[in-house]
Design an enzyme around this catalytic site. Structure first.
Site, PDB file in Angstrom:
ATOM      1  CB  SER A 152       8.266   7.836 -56.302  1.00 30.98           C
ATOM      2  OG  SER A 152       8.915   8.283 -57.464  1.00 30.98           O
ATOM      3  CB  ALA A 153       6.978   6.200 -61.413  1.00 30.79           C
ATOM      4  CE1 TYR A 182      11.605  11.151 -52.605  1.00 26.65           C
ATOM      5  CE2 TYR A 182      11.703  10.402 -54.882  1.00 26.65           C
ATOM      6  CZ  TYR A 182      10.980  10.877 -53.815  1.00 26.65           C
ATOM      7  OH  TYR A 182       9.616  11.081 -53.942  1.00 26.65           O
ATOM      8  CE  LYS A 186       8.568   8.536 -51.699  1.00 25.93           C
ATOM      9  NZ  LYS A 186       7.679   8.928 -50.622  1.00 25.93           N
ATOM     10  CE1 TYR A 209       1.232   9.758 -55.131  1.00 28.19           C
ATOM     11  CE2 TYR A 209       2.752  11.590 -55.402  1.00 28.19           C
ATOM     12  CZ  TYR A 209       1.937  10.816 -54.600  1.00 28.19           C
ATOM     13  OH  TYR A 209       1.814  11.126 -53.274  1.00 28.19           O
ATOM     14  CG  ASN A 211       7.568  14.328 -63.194  1.00 25.65           C
ATOM     15  OD1 ASN A 211       7.658  13.185 -63.597  1.00 25.65           O
ATOM     16  ND2 ASN A 211       8.631  15.070 -62.955  1.00 25.65           N
ATOM     17  CG  LEU A 232      10.500  21.544 -66.143  1.00 24.40           C
ATOM     18  CD1 LEU A 232      11.870  22.091 -66.518  1.00 24.40           C
ATOM     19  CD2 LEU A 232      10.045  20.534 -67.196  1.00 24.40           C
TER      20      LEU A 232
END
Ligand code: NAD
Ligand code: UD1
Length: 373
Positions: A152-153, A182, A186, A209, A211, A232
């Site tokens: 994840s970014a 979280y 990662k 990545y 979203n 969202l």
């Protein structure tokens, strides 16, 4: 002969798309999940696309022996609509490895709710780090050293995003100083994999990545959390269908276009394409300067569109697409939110010949087709 790939966390949102993409690309996939955040409904969805069900094992990475039956875990209601015989219940991860000669592992099994990780950090460290190490141990034992890791970014140091001169995070930027547990899980796993590639010959495609949105083009698989969504887009869609009254916008005080947070939303179909390309890249033969010794590899790619969208811009696109009023209210900010998060996808474009193609409007239109059913 078909290559055989183990997918952990397959029944989840991204994993189930993977299974379809891989099976359609003529790989054999074997899939394991403990169903903590997914259901066996995915088996039925996948069958509608592929006309068969891939091999599924109900394995919990946290139990090196056999997982406890679902009744004991209060999950029996999840399996009422499926024939029990289709599921292989009493297997450990080792037994699954023994049964198949895997070429690759794609590791999606993870607890991923950022808010929950702030409430139960130890549970997240245990599930996401400790048991991931156990997975790596089993991989090593069975000489399966190729892995795609779904990172994840959020691993980039928050100062990278907060820097006033910040443009887009690139793969070489500092990773550290995450904003939530979280993200820490990662970050730590990336470090472990990097070392395993240097010292144990693991070949790793590490994909960052942030979203992902929408669903498979067949309209059969989509992100439809049964509970109130954290992310969202599902939340907005549930406001559009009147299942939820109002979107809660987590504060506005940042100098973005409309003072709300900016993110880069990527269609999950584009994302899967990026996974396939990275798989091809990392499996293509490499010259080995180490001679007889196995050569490890650790390739990091940002899979991003390169398009910043604020929360209120997203609301606006959703209004246009759904023709519904999306009511919202401003509420307190979440402690871990960063104002603007986007990464530079150029390395993936150059080295993988990959770029995201699906427009935000099309993603939302497709999403709406589901929610409006
Ligand atoms: P998801 O929750 O839908 O899927 C994860 C799956 O892992 C679930 O089916 C869950 O039941 C399973 N699982 C969790 N712990 C397990 C364990 N101990 N043993 C066996 N199975 C277990 O999540 P997703 O959105 O599909 O995400 C997949 C991966 O991609 C995760 O690693 C996530 O961190 C990563 N990721 C997701 C996003 C996103 O926004 N969805 C963004 C970046 C990275
Ligand atoms: C978070 C994680 C990211 C992970 C993703 C998927 C961090 C910092 N972020 O991203 O790693 O990949 O979840 O689980 O670790 N918003 C609202 N109201 C809502 C929901 C969201 O205003 O009800 C706003 C948020 O403030 C944010 C944007 O919408 O600006 C997107 O939020 P969300 O979908 O939760 O994802 P992120 O927090 O960006």
């Amino acid at each position: 002969m078909k290559k055989t790939i183990l997918i952990t966390g397959w029944t989840g949102y991204i994993g189930s798309h993977w299974v379809v993409a891989f099976e359609q690309a003529w790989y054999k996939t074997v899939i394991v999940d403990n169903l903590v955040n997914s259901s066996l409904k995915s088996l039925d969805w996948i069958e509608k696309i592929l006309w068969y069900k891939p091999d599924f094992y109900n394995v919990d990475l946290r139990t090196s022996l056999q997982p406890s039956p679902l009744e004991e875990r209060g999950q029996v209601e999840k399996i009422n609509y499926i024939d029990w015989k289709e599921v292989k219940w009493n297997f450990s991860l080792e037994e699954v490895f023994k049964k198949y000669g895997f070429d690759w592992v794609i590791h999606f099994a993870w607890l991923k709710a950022v808010w929950e990780s702030c409430e139960k950090p130890l549970e997240y460290f245990d599930n996401n780090i400790v048991w991931t190490i156990k997975l790596f141990e089993v991989m090593e034992k069975f000489w399966v050293k190729n892995i795609i890791f779904s990172s994840s970014a959020t691993v980039y140091d928050s100062r990278v995003y907060e820097d006033k001169n910040f443009s887009w995070a690139v793969e070489t930027d500092l990773t550290w100083n995450t904003t939530n547990p979280y993200g820490t899980t990662k970050f730590i796993t990336e470090q472990i994999l990097r070392d395993l590639s240097s010292f144990s010959g693991f070949r790793v495609a590490n994909l960052r990545y942030f979203n992902p949105i929408w669903a498979h083009e067949s309209w059969v698989i989509w992100e439809d959390p049964a509970w109130i969504p954290n992310n969202l887009l599902p939340y907005i869609m549930k406001v559009a269908t009147w299942e939820l009254e109002k979107l809660k916008v987590f504060w506005w005080d940042y100098p973005t276009i409309d003072w709300t947070w900016v993110r880069d939303y990527i269609d999950v179909v584009d994302l899967i394409e990026g996974h396939l390309k990275s798989y091809e890249k990392i499996t293509s033969p490499q010259p080995s300067p180490l001679g007889e010794r196995e050569q490890g590899q650790f390739e990091v790619y940002n899979l991003w569109v390169g398009r910043g969208i604020s929360v209120l811009e997203m609301v606006e696109v959703a209004r246009k697409v759904t023709w519904k009023e999306i009511s919202y209210e401003i509420v307190e900010r979440r402690s871990w939110d960063l104002a603007e998060v986007y990464c530079n996808p150029n390395k993936a474009k150059k080295e993988l010949n990959w770029e995201a193609k699906i427009s935000l409007e099309d993603s939302l239109k497709n999403s709406w087709k589901f929610y409006n059913k």
